[in-house]
Write an enzyme that holds these catalytic residues in place. Structure first.
Site, mmCIF file in Angstrom:
data_model
loop_
_atom_site.group_PDB
_atom_site.id
_atom_site.type_symbol
_atom_site.label_atom_id
_atom_site.label_comp_id
_atom_site.label_asym_id
_atom_site.label_seq_id
_atom_site.Cartn_x
_atom_site.Cartn_y
_atom_site.Cartn_z
ATOM 1 N N ASP A 60 0.693 -1.109 -0.131
ATOM 2 C CA ASP A 60 0.018 0.073 0.271
ATOM 3 C C ASP A 60 0.748 1.180 -0.159
ATOM 4 O O ASP A 60 2.227 1.167 0.075
ATOM 5 C CB ASP A 60 -1.145 0.035 1.186
ATOM 6 C CG ASP A 60 -2.292 0.766 0.847
ATOM 7 O OD1 ASP A 60 -2.192 1.767 0.142
ATOM 8 O OD2 ASP A 60 -3.248 0.466 1.593
HETATM 9 C C1 NOJ Z 1 -3.932 3.877 -0.107
HETATM 10 C C2 NOJ Z 1 -5.329 2.863 0.244
HETATM 11 O O1 NOJ Z 1 -5.272 2.306 1.408
HETATM 12 C C3 NOJ Z 1 -5.370 1.900 -0.785
HETATM 13 O O2 NOJ Z 1 -6.539 1.152 -0.818
HETATM 14 C C4 NOJ Z 1 -5.346 2.611 -2.367
HETATM 15 O O3 NOJ Z 1 -5.455 1.635 -3.232
HETATM 16 C C5 NOJ Z 1 -3.826 3.384 -2.164
HETATM 17 N N1 NOJ Z 1 -3.718 4.188 -1.314
HETATM 18 C C6 NOJ Z 1 -3.393 3.909 -3.616
HETATM 19 O O4 NOJ Z 1 -4.652 5.014 -3.827
#
Ligand code: NOJ
Length: 741
Positions: A288
């Site tokens: 993430d």
């Molecule tokens: C953080 C989020 O937790 C995740 O779900 C998302 O896909 C990513 N950012 C990318 O935007």
């Protein structure tokens, strides 16, 4: 000793004896990747493991280091970008990658397509309430086609995190509290995105997230610590991830949280032992946003280099945004902390997915489609309208709904004409100007002259004169439709709340309108379950509309007019009060269950001033008609282990309207080797019945579906007696039992 351990850890990644079995397509992709890897420098390989964003892209996390994206591409220092918003920018960078970088390896572009790309469907928790697996799959297919036409190869979805805590804003992105329903939905979304042919220009790669257990942050606070037993994890949290992987998802995202004390991004047990060795995953894992580097803040890595080392050796392929992989990878290899064969394996898995997407054949085929042909297709808009209507849940109706023809409606509230808010969090490329608002939907259906609109209040602040205007409208109308709840900014990531009731100014609006004596229908717009005692109390009917997406207003008009009949059933319990959180129907009994005992016996598991039960349980939802469940029979009261239990029930539509309902089968293992949930959903069927019609529904329950995680972590079914209940929610009372010998 330390050196020996390091070497052992390095070897472990490459010499994995239980390597997952590869399909023919995967073998071909790996072979292709290996040929490339043989020609790549270490830095180029590390580049494939690095994902960046650009200065014009959407911001979906903390500010990162500004980089010259084009130079990184030219130098082979990046393999993927996220959140770029235009086809032009993606095609430009792709051109640089294939024409100007030494290896000419195409980039993979990802975006958060969470509940629709151009046409926005209801937020995922809402869609889950339709219990319509086919529709959810088809909605994902529509989203994939639109995304591919924009130029995306990859979406960061489905979110497979089970959560029973309405304080956590991200419940809007998942399928609710139940692992069985969640697993069906997760698999459907993957099928929808990926279709049968990953290389088609109509499909995109799915990403199973957030691995793992991100839905259980302590106290409902986003990004907070997760602490649970492996048994609980395997029973309640793992099933949707597993189902999505079994459906063929080619990528996974590691979660922000720690898991059994180790941040997911450096957690080799999660990323390798469980994911690869046990679940047979052969694609690649992206962290993430900044999650590799965040091991430093977690306190398990000394610095970015240490963080990269741990993540690489844990088998995490791609570093989202921060840059620890490209910054420190070469040094880590030079120092022997990460082996080059580990880097090769991480790189092979990334390249193989690019290959399977067809990017080496034609790096530009995504994004070349004619937008006028793909976006906002009328049949897709109709589909979104139907999904939105099926997602909405009627929680109360004293008979005011459906409205009679010619009814004069006072339409009040901050969500009544809120084209942006109805799209919810993660609206992809959804355009508010294309939203059909509730106001527009009602004006179209009931005639403009019959709708008296007044906003009445903002979400969290009163409007000057707002209540007066609302009262004026109400006095002239036959009924008040009050569209209240939470804005799109209070849904999704980083929106944890400690108070999940409707904000005070909107409650004041309700109180004032109640004084007019006009019937009040509350339309509750939200991405999470809420404490709605006051709204239930003071309304004549209450319909949860969620953040219903592009076609929300048309769907609301369909339902309140009776053109369509409500059929949604809650995928998440609505708690009585926030203090019950987290709460779900499949909790364990405890040694001192209250079990319906009304008197206030002190030494029972209970709250002093609130009930144990939620206000509305999982599975609950009303219709304009009345469905009756009767004649529950277990056709196979005794089965052998590995056999199938057959159960049937009669359903009758006793009301005046045609309608759909969801028959739900719950099971309880009466005496087990470990404590077990009071009830677990093990089957459901959405059905349609005309007024007066009757039919039999049959459930087939393989005994393997009764398996659970034992203390030694083996997953098996115990012989013995099982109770079952069938009905229209998790409080179903029709009861029977069977025995597994
Ligand atoms: C953080 C989020 O937790 C995740 O779900 C998302 O896909 C990513 N950012 C990318 O935007």
């Amino acid at each position: 000793m330390k050196k020996l351990l390091t070497i052992a850890a390095l070897l472990a990644l490459v010499s994995c004896s239980t390597a997952p079995k590869l399909s023919e397509a995967e073998q071909e992709a790996y072979k292709f990747a290996d040929k490339l890897i043989a020609k790549m420098t270490l830095r180029e390989k590390l580049g494939q493991l690095q994902q960046f964003t650009t200065s014009s892209a959407d911001i979906t996390g903390p500010d990162g280091v500004q980089r010259d994206a084009e130079a990184c591409v030219r130098n082979g220092e990046v393999g993927s970008f996220l959140s770029i918003r235009t086809t032009e920018e993606m095609h430009h960078l792709q051109k640089v990658a294939v024409e100007q970088s030494r290896m000419g390896i195409p980039l993979i572009f990802g975006y958060d397509i969470i509940h629709g790309c151009r046409i926005i469907f209801p937020e995922n928790l809402g869609a889950a309430c339709s219990w319509n697996i086919e529709a959810i799959e088809h909605a994902a297919r529509i989203a994939a086609e639109e995304s591919a036409a924009f130029g995306f190869h990859w979406t960061f979805s489905p979110m497979c995190d089970i959560s029973a805590d309405a304080r956590w804003g991200r419940v809007s992105e998942g399928a609710g509290e139940d692992p069985y329903l969640g697993a069906k939905i997760a698999a459907a979304i993957v099928r929808g995105y990926q279709g049968d042919d990953l290389a088609s220009d109509k499909t995109i790669a799915a990403c199973v997230k957030h691995f793992a257990a991100y839905g259980a942050p302590q106290a409902g606070r986003d990004y907070h610590t997760v602490d649970m037993s492996e048994m609980m994890f395997r029973d309640r949290y793992l099933p949707p991830y597993k189902a999505a992987l079994e459906a063929g998802a080619v990528t996974v995202m590691s979660s922000f949280n720690d898991f059994m004390g180790v941040p997911a991004s450096g957690n080799r047990w999660l990323m390798h032992t469980l994911l690869r060795e046990e679940l047979g995953f052969t694609g690649f894992v992206v962290s993430d946003y900044n999650a590799v580097h965040e091991q430093v803040a977690h306190g398990t890595a000394a610095d970015g280099k240490d963080a990269a080392q741990q993540a690489m050796n844990a088998h995490l392929n791609m570093d989202m945004v921060y840059g620890d992989y490209i910054n420190h990878g070469e040094q880590l290899v030079a120092e022997g902390k990460v082996s080059e064969s580990t880097i090769d394996q991480l790189c092979r898995e990334v390249l193989a997915v690019k290959y399977r997407l067809g990017l080496f054949d034609d790096p530009f085929k995504y994004g070349r489609q004619d937008h006028a042909e793909v976006m906002y297709r009328p049949e897709n808009l109709q589909y979104a309208r139907q999904v939105a209507a099926q997602s909405m849940v009627l929680l109360k109706n004293s008979g005011v709904l459906p409205l009679k023809e010619g009814t004069k409606i006072a339409l009040v509230g901050p969500l009544a004409d809120a084209p942006r808010d109805q799209l919810g969090a993660w609206r992809g490329f959804g355009e508010p100007e294309h939203s059909v608002t509730i106001r527009e939907g009602l004006e179209e259906r009931f005639g403009r002259q019959n709708i008296l609109y007044a906003k009445g209040s903002d979400f969290r602040a009163p409007i000057k004169g707002g209540i007066t205007e609302a009262l004026r409208a109400a006095r002239k109308a036959d009924v008040v439709l009050l569209s209240i709840g939470l804005s799109c900014k209070e849904s999704g990531e980083a929106t944890s709340l400690t108070d999940i009731s409707v904000p005070e100014p909107q409650q004041a609006l309700l109180d004032a309108l109640k004084g007019t004596g006009k019937p009040i229908v509350v339309l509750l717009g939200t991405g999470r379950a809420m404490d709605i005692r006051n709204e239930v109390d003071k309304s004549d009917a209450l319909l949860v509309t969620w953040h219903g997406g592009t076609m929300e207003g048309a769907a609301v008009a369909d339902l309140v007019s009776g053109d369509a009949n409500p059929s949604g059933h809650l995928a998440m319990s609505f708690p009585y009060c926030v203090g019950q959180s987290p709460i779900h129907y499949s909790m364990k009994t405890t040694g001192r269950p209250r079990n319906g005992i009304e008197h206030n016996e002190k030494y029972l598991s209970r709250y002093m001033h609130a009930p144990n039960e939620p206000l509305f349980p999982f599975g609950y939802g009303l219709s304009y008609t009345e469905f009756d469940y009767s004649d529950l029979q277990v056709l196979t009261p005794e089965v052998e282990m590995d056999d199938t239990v057959k159960i049937c029930v009669t359903v009758t539509n006793r009301g005046k309207y045609d309608g759909d309902d969801v028959a739900q089968l719950y099971v309880r293992d009466v005496v087990a080797q470990t404590t077990r949930p009071m009830r677990e959903l093990k089957g459901f069927e959405r059905f349609s019945l005309k007024a007066g019609e009757q039919r039999t529904i049959t459930f087939e329950l393989p005994t393997s579906s009764l398996a659970y995680c034992h203390t030694d972590h083996s997953f098996k079914t115990d012989p013995g007696t099982f109770k079952i209940w069938v009905g229209a929610d998790s409080n179903a009372t029709l009861e029977a039992e069977f025995t597994v010998k």
